[in-house]
Design a protein around this motif. Structure first.
Motif, PDB file in Angstrom:
ATOM      1  N   ASN A 293       2.364  -7.280  80.912  1.00 13.33           N
ATOM      2  CA  ASN A 293       1.217  -7.823  81.724  1.00 13.33           C
ATOM      3  C   ASN A 293      -0.293  -7.574  81.415  1.00 13.33           C
ATOM      4  O   ASN A 293      -1.189  -8.340  81.676  1.00 13.33           O
ATOM      5  CB  ASN A 293       1.321  -6.881  82.931  1.00 13.33           C
ATOM      6  CG  ASN A 293       2.377  -7.100  83.860  1.00 13.33           C
ATOM      7  OD1 ASN A 293       2.890  -8.140  84.105  1.00 13.33           O
ATOM      8  ND2 ASN A 293       2.821  -5.985  84.568  1.00 13.33           N
ATOM      9  N   GLY A 294      -0.390  -7.085  80.098  1.00 10.15           N
ATOM     10  CA  GLY A 294      -1.543  -6.857  79.641  1.00 10.15           C
ATOM     11  C   GLY A 294      -2.597  -7.780  79.030  1.00 10.15           C
ATOM     12  O   GLY A 294      -3.448  -7.813  79.318  1.00 10.15           O
ATOM     13  N   SER A 295      -1.915  -8.774  78.558  1.00  9.13           N
ATOM     14  CA  SER A 295      -2.601 -10.002  78.236  1.00  9.13           C
ATOM     15  C   SER A 295      -2.998 -10.824  79.149  1.00  9.13           C
ATOM     16  O   SER A 295      -3.806 -12.081  78.624  1.00  9.13           O
ATOM     17  CB  SER A 295      -1.950 -10.701  77.083  1.00  9.13           C
ATOM     18  OG  SER A 295      -1.005 -11.452  77.275  1.00  9.13           O
TER      19      SER A 295
ATOM     20  N   VAL B 106      -0.323 -13.565  71.549  1.00 11.49           N
ATOM     21  CA  VAL B 106      -1.535 -12.966  72.246  1.00 11.49           C
ATOM     22  C   VAL B 106      -1.345 -11.573  72.980  1.00 11.49           C
ATOM     23  O   VAL B 106      -0.576 -11.769  73.895  1.00 11.49           O
ATOM     24  CB  VAL B 106      -2.519 -14.009  73.226  1.00 11.49           C
ATOM     25  CG1 VAL B 106      -3.676 -13.146  73.511  1.00 11.49           C
ATOM     26  CG2 VAL B 106      -2.677 -15.312  72.391  1.00 11.49           C
ATOM     27  N   ASP B 107      -1.684 -10.719  72.348  1.00  9.69           N
ATOM     28  CA  ASP B 107      -1.706  -9.450  73.275  1.00  9.69           C
ATOM     29  C   ASP B 107      -3.200  -8.642  73.315  1.00  9.69           C
ATOM     30  O   ASP B 107      -3.997  -8.952  72.822  1.00  9.69           O
ATOM     31  CB  ASP B 107      -0.740  -8.560  72.530  1.00  9.69           C
ATOM     32  CG  ASP B 107      -0.040  -7.376  73.376  1.00  9.69           C
ATOM     33  OD1 ASP B 107      -0.167  -7.681  74.848  1.00  9.69           O
ATOM     34  OD2 ASP B 107       0.818  -6.565  72.883  1.00  9.69           O
ATOM     35  N   ASP B 108      -2.826  -7.859  74.456  1.00  7.70           N
ATOM     36  CA  ASP B 108      -4.069  -6.951  74.773  1.00  7.70           C
ATOM     37  C   ASP B 108      -4.471  -6.146  73.512  1.00  7.70           C
ATOM     38  O   ASP B 108      -5.814  -6.244  73.146  1.00  7.70           O
ATOM     39  CB  ASP B 108      -3.965  -6.345  76.131  1.00  7.70           C
ATOM     40  CG  ASP B 108      -2.715  -5.531  76.235  1.00  7.70           C
ATOM     41  OD1 ASP B 108      -2.043  -5.304  75.230  1.00  7.70           O
ATOM     42  OD2 ASP B 108      -2.476  -4.820  77.275  1.00  7.70           O
ATOM     43  N   ILE B 109      -3.726  -5.265  73.266  1.00  7.92           N
ATOM     44  CA  ILE B 109      -3.843  -4.214  72.126  1.00  7.92           C
ATOM     45  C   ILE B 109      -2.661  -4.028  71.329  1.00  7.92           C
ATOM     46  O   ILE B 109      -1.788  -3.979  71.533  1.00  7.92           O
ATOM     47  CB  ILE B 109      -4.355  -2.923  73.006  1.00  7.92           C
ATOM     48  CG1 ILE B 109      -4.826  -1.646  72.228  1.00  7.92           C
ATOM     49  CG2 ILE B 109      -3.383  -2.545  73.960  1.00  7.92           C
ATOM     50  CD1 ILE B 109      -5.645  -0.690  73.023  1.00  7.92           C
TER      51      ILE B 109
HETATM   52 MG    MG Z   1       1.131  -4.893  76.266  1.00  8.35          MG
END
Ligand code: MG
Ligand code: 5GP
Length: 192
Positions: free
Chosen positions: A51-53, A105-108
């Motif tokens: 869910n992060g991105s 693409v990812d958040d972190i």
């Molecule tokens: Mg993540």
């Protein structure tokens, strides 16, 4: 009172400010401009990791060519503020990746386990060229074989952060800023 002031005071109790809404917006626009140039002419596919991105991918996508295809996979590797080191859910994910150029693409980027597992799954599905864009990169050692992102929004200290898509036990994803989660918000709060 205008929205940013109200928002700032509401978000400030979650933790100390690391990256403001304005700084994030400027950086996302710059990343998107660079990605547009790198992938011109297309086609290519954006693979967003949920869910992060969620917010990062949505904001990037609005700056990319209209033909850009987007797919989301769901991957989970954190329990609370601790990485399990074992990304779950990838075996259920698939798509038309054979011969495609893919930008993950990812958040972190933390240990790098998630991107390493995603890369393996994409190769099994026949992706032709795989690159990575992460909004945040923690300054810490990576797992062996972790991919190195071509695009990194911000290098940050090794602390647990929330906001702009990043959660703590499902909360705080909707913050417009990114914050270092305050200690008093951790664990005890849910079952006082
Ligand atoms: Mg993540
Ligand atoms: P890695 O597999 O690189 O260790 O971790 C990547 C994933 O762990 C990220 O996609 C993100 O979901 C989660 N993660 C890592 N560090 C943080 C953090 O500081 N805050 C939050 N909310 N999630 C994190």
């Amino acid at each position: 009172m205008n929205r940013p002031v109200t928002q700032e005071s509401r978000e400030s109790e979650i933790g100390n400010l690391l990256l403001s809404e304005q700084l994030i917006r400027q950086r996302v626009e710059a990343l998107a401009a660079d990605i547009r140039t790198a992938y011109s002419p297309g086609p290519f596919t954006i693979l967003g990791l949920l869910n992060g991105s969620l917010l990062f991918t949505a904001d990037l996508l609005r700056e990319l060519p209209p033909e850009t295809e987007v797919v989301f996979w769901r991957v989970k590797s954190y329990e609370g503020t601790i990485s399990t080191g074992n990304p779950e859910g990838l075996e259920a994910e698939g798509g038309e990746f054979a011969g495609r150029r893919v930008l993950v693409v990812d958040d972190i980027l933390d240990s790098g386990c998630t991107l390493r597992a995603v890369e393996k799954r994409l190769r099994d599905l026949g992706a032709r060229a795989i690159e990575y864009c992460v909004l945040l990169s923690k300054q810490r050692p990576r797992s062996p074989g972790a991919p190195v992102p071509r695009w990194i929004g911000f290098e940050i200290p090794d602390q647990f952060v929330v906001g702009y898509g990043l959660d703590y036990e499902g909360r705080y994803r909707g913050l417009r800023s990114i914050r270092v989660l305050a200690e008093e918000k951790m664990s005890m709060e849910r079952f006082p």
